[in-house]
Design a protein around this motif. Structure first.
Motif, short mmCIF file in Angstrom:
data_model
loop_
_atom_site.label_atom_id
_atom_site.label_comp_id
_atom_site.label_asym_id
_atom_site.label_seq_id
_atom_site.Cartn_x
_atom_site.Cartn_y
_atom_site.Cartn_z
N LYS A 138 -1.24 -0.52 -11.34
CA LYS A 138 -2.61 -0.20 -10.90
C LYS A 138 -2.77 1.30 -10.94
O LYS A 138 -1.91 2.03 -10.44
CB LYS A 138 -2.87 -0.74 -9.51
N LYS A 139 -3.87 1.74 -11.52
CA LYS A 139 -4.09 3.17 -11.68
C LYS A 139 -5.41 3.55 -11.03
O LYS A 139 -6.42 2.90 -11.21
CB LYS A 139 -4.14 3.51 -13.17
N GLU A 140 -5.35 4.65 -10.27
CA GLU A 140 -6.57 5.21 -9.69
C GLU A 140 -6.50 6.73 -9.84
O GLU A 140 -5.77 7.40 -9.12
CB GLU A 140 -6.73 4.82 -8.22
N GLY A 141 -7.23 7.22 -10.82
CA GLY A 141 -7.20 8.65 -11.09
C GLY A 141 -5.82 9.09 -11.53
O GLY A 141 -5.24 8.53 -12.46
N PHE B 211 8.84 -1.08 -6.36
CA PHE B 211 7.56 -0.54 -6.78
C PHE B 211 7.61 0.98 -6.63
O PHE B 211 8.42 1.51 -5.85
CB PHE B 211 6.39 -1.16 -6.01
N SER B 212 6.80 1.65 -7.40
CA SER B 212 6.88 3.10 -7.39
C SER B 212 5.48 3.71 -7.51
O SER B 212 4.55 3.08 -8.00
CB SER B 212 7.76 3.60 -8.53
N LEU B 213 5.40 4.93 -7.03
CA LEU B 213 4.17 5.71 -7.11
C LEU B 213 4.40 6.86 -8.08
O LEU B 213 5.39 7.59 -7.95
CB LEU B 213 3.79 6.25 -5.74
N HIS B 214 3.51 6.98 -9.03
CA HIS B 214 3.56 8.08 -9.98
C HIS B 214 2.32 8.94 -9.76
O HIS B 214 1.19 8.41 -9.76
CB HIS B 214 3.56 7.57 -11.42
N ILE B 215 2.54 10.24 -9.58
CA ILE B 215 1.42 11.17 -9.46
C ILE B 215 1.45 12.04 -10.70
O ILE B 215 2.38 12.85 -10.89
CB ILE B 215 1.51 12.04 -8.19
N MET B 216 0.47 11.84 -11.54
CA MET B 216 0.40 12.61 -12.79
C MET B 216 -0.26 13.96 -12.52
O MET B 216 -1.09 14.08 -11.60
CB MET B 216 -0.41 11.84 -13.83
N ASP B 217 0.08 14.96 -13.35
CA ASP B 217 -0.54 16.28 -13.21
C ASP B 217 -0.55 16.72 -11.75
O ASP B 217 -1.61 17.04 -11.19
CB ASP B 217 -1.96 16.24 -13.79
N ALA C 298 -3.21 0.69 -3.38
CA ALA C 298 -2.46 -0.50 -2.98
C ALA C 298 -2.41 -1.48 -4.14
O ALA C 298 -3.28 -1.47 -5.02
CB ALA C 298 -3.07 -1.16 -1.75
N ILE C 299 -1.40 -2.34 -4.12
CA ILE C 299 -1.23 -3.31 -5.20
C ILE C 299 -0.78 -4.64 -4.62
O ILE C 299 -0.16 -4.69 -3.56
CB ILE C 299 -0.22 -2.79 -6.25
N ARG C 300 -1.15 -5.71 -5.29
CA ARG C 300 -0.66 -7.04 -4.95
C ARG C 300 0.26 -7.49 -6.08
O ARG C 300 0.12 -7.04 -7.21
CB ARG C 300 -1.82 -8.01 -4.75
N PRO C 301 1.19 -8.39 -5.81
CA PRO C 301 2.23 -8.70 -6.80
C PRO C 301 1.77 -9.46 -8.04
O PRO C 301 2.58 -9.74 -8.92
CB PRO C 301 3.25 -9.53 -6.00
N ASP C 302 0.48 -9.77 -8.12
CA ASP C 302 0.02 -10.48 -9.32
C ASP C 302 -0.28 -9.53 -10.48
O ASP C 302 -0.61 -9.96 -11.58
CB ASP C 302 -1.21 -11.34 -9.00
N VAL C 303 -0.15 -8.22 -10.23
CA VAL C 303 -0.32 -7.23 -11.31
C VAL C 303 0.90 -6.33 -11.35
O VAL C 303 1.58 -6.13 -10.35
CB VAL C 303 -1.60 -6.38 -11.14
N SER C 304 1.19 -5.76 -12.52
CA SER C 304 2.38 -4.93 -12.67
C SER C 304 2.06 -3.44 -12.57
O SER C 304 2.95 -2.62 -12.40
CB SER C 304 3.06 -5.21 -14.01
N PRO D 199 0.83 -1.21 0.00
CA PRO D 199 0.00 0.00 0.00
C PRO D 199 0.86 1.26 0.00
O PRO D 199 2.02 1.25 0.42
CB PRO D 199 -0.78 -0.12 1.32
N TRP D 200 0.28 2.33 -0.46
CA TRP D 200 0.87 3.66 -0.34
C TRP D 200 -0.06 4.49 0.52
O TRP D 200 -1.28 4.48 0.34
CB TRP D 200 1.01 4.32 -1.72
N TYR D 201 0.55 5.24 1.43
CA TYR D 201 -0.22 6.11 2.31
C TYR D 201 0.19 7.56 2.09
O TYR D 201 1.34 7.86 1.78
CB TYR D 201 0.01 5.74 3.78
N GLN D 202 -0.78 8.44 2.27
CA GLN D 202 -0.58 9.88 2.16
C GLN D 202 -0.86 10.49 3.52
O GLN D 202 -1.88 10.18 4.14
CB GLN D 202 -1.54 10.43 1.11
#
Lengths: 113, 113
Positions: free
Chosen positions: B57-60, B73-79, B49-55, B34-37
């Motif tokens: 996951k996008k939410e907004g 693993f990495s978190l990308h914040i677009m815009d 949050a992501i589980r290792p069976d996927v490469s 998981p990623w927390y803010q």
């Protein structure tokens, strides 16, 4: 639904004293975890309770203890306070023991002088 | 083997830019990431949050990229927006009954107008 409630929000104690912090989880949540947050060490896991039993414990001295009541409310106690115990203590609740979203309270800011 | 290493420690991004935060783990048994803010004065809140069976996951505007072979693993914040200015924590945990979550050390993100 009310969130996780931690009391008190702020606390100032003297070295050598003891302190008890309280956490009321979200209604229906049975798992409660405690974390210590400091600028230098980040978020460190203290312990987790589920159904009144401690299920997991972090690497903290025995001065740190906790318990959970039948209504899932939890308390943590720190005895013989040291200056280094100054931190934000966070409680998180989850519906179950397995990996699900953990909901954090706002924390109790403990200052030891 | 329980560590989660997070970088950078701080990040300044222009409004509209992409914020990227990276994490690496050692324990291959971890299976929930998981990623927390966290905003000042508040407890951490689950972002994605992501589980290792996927490469991926996008939410907004938020995307997790997961590289199981590299244990990263990495978190990308677009815009990125000024309202995204907060501290971000990556985390990893084991399933199988225990909620113990190991957190990264946090990244303080500042998005400037």
């Amino acid at each position: 639904k009310a969130g996780v409630t931690q009391t008190p929000r702020y606390l100032i104690k003297t070295r050598g004293q003891q302190v008890t912090l309280s956490c009321s989880p979200i209604s229906g949540h049975r798992s409660v975890s405690w974390y210590q947050q400091t600028p230098g060490q980040g978020l460190q896991f203290l312990f987790e309770y589920f159904s009144e039993t401690q299920r997991n414990k972090g690497n903290f001295p025995g001065r740190f203890s906790g318990r959970q009541f039948s209504n899932s409310r939890s308390e943590m106690n720190v005895s013989t306070l040291e200056l280094g115990d100054s931190a934000l203590y966070l409680c998180a609740s989850s519906p179950e023991l397995v990996n699900t979203e953990a909901f954090f309270g706002q924390g109790t800011r403990l200052t030891v002088v | 083997q329980q560590q989660v290493k997070q970088s950078p420690q701080s990040l300044i991004v222009q409004k509209g830019g992409i914020s990227i935060i990276n994490c690496a783990y050692e324990n291959t048994a971890f299976d929930y990431f998981p990623w927390y803010q966290q905003f000042p004065g508040k407890g951490p809140a689950l972002l994605i949050a992501i589980r290792p069976d996927v490469s991926e996951k996008k939410e907004g505007r938020f995307t997790i990229s997961f590289n199981k072979s590299a244990k990263q693993f990495s978190l990308h914040i677009m815009d990125s927006q000024p309202g995204d200015s907060a501290t971000y924590f990556c985390a990893a945990s084991l399933s199988g009954g225990y909620q113990k979550v190991t957190f990264g050390t946090g990244t303080k993100l500042q998005v400037i107008p």
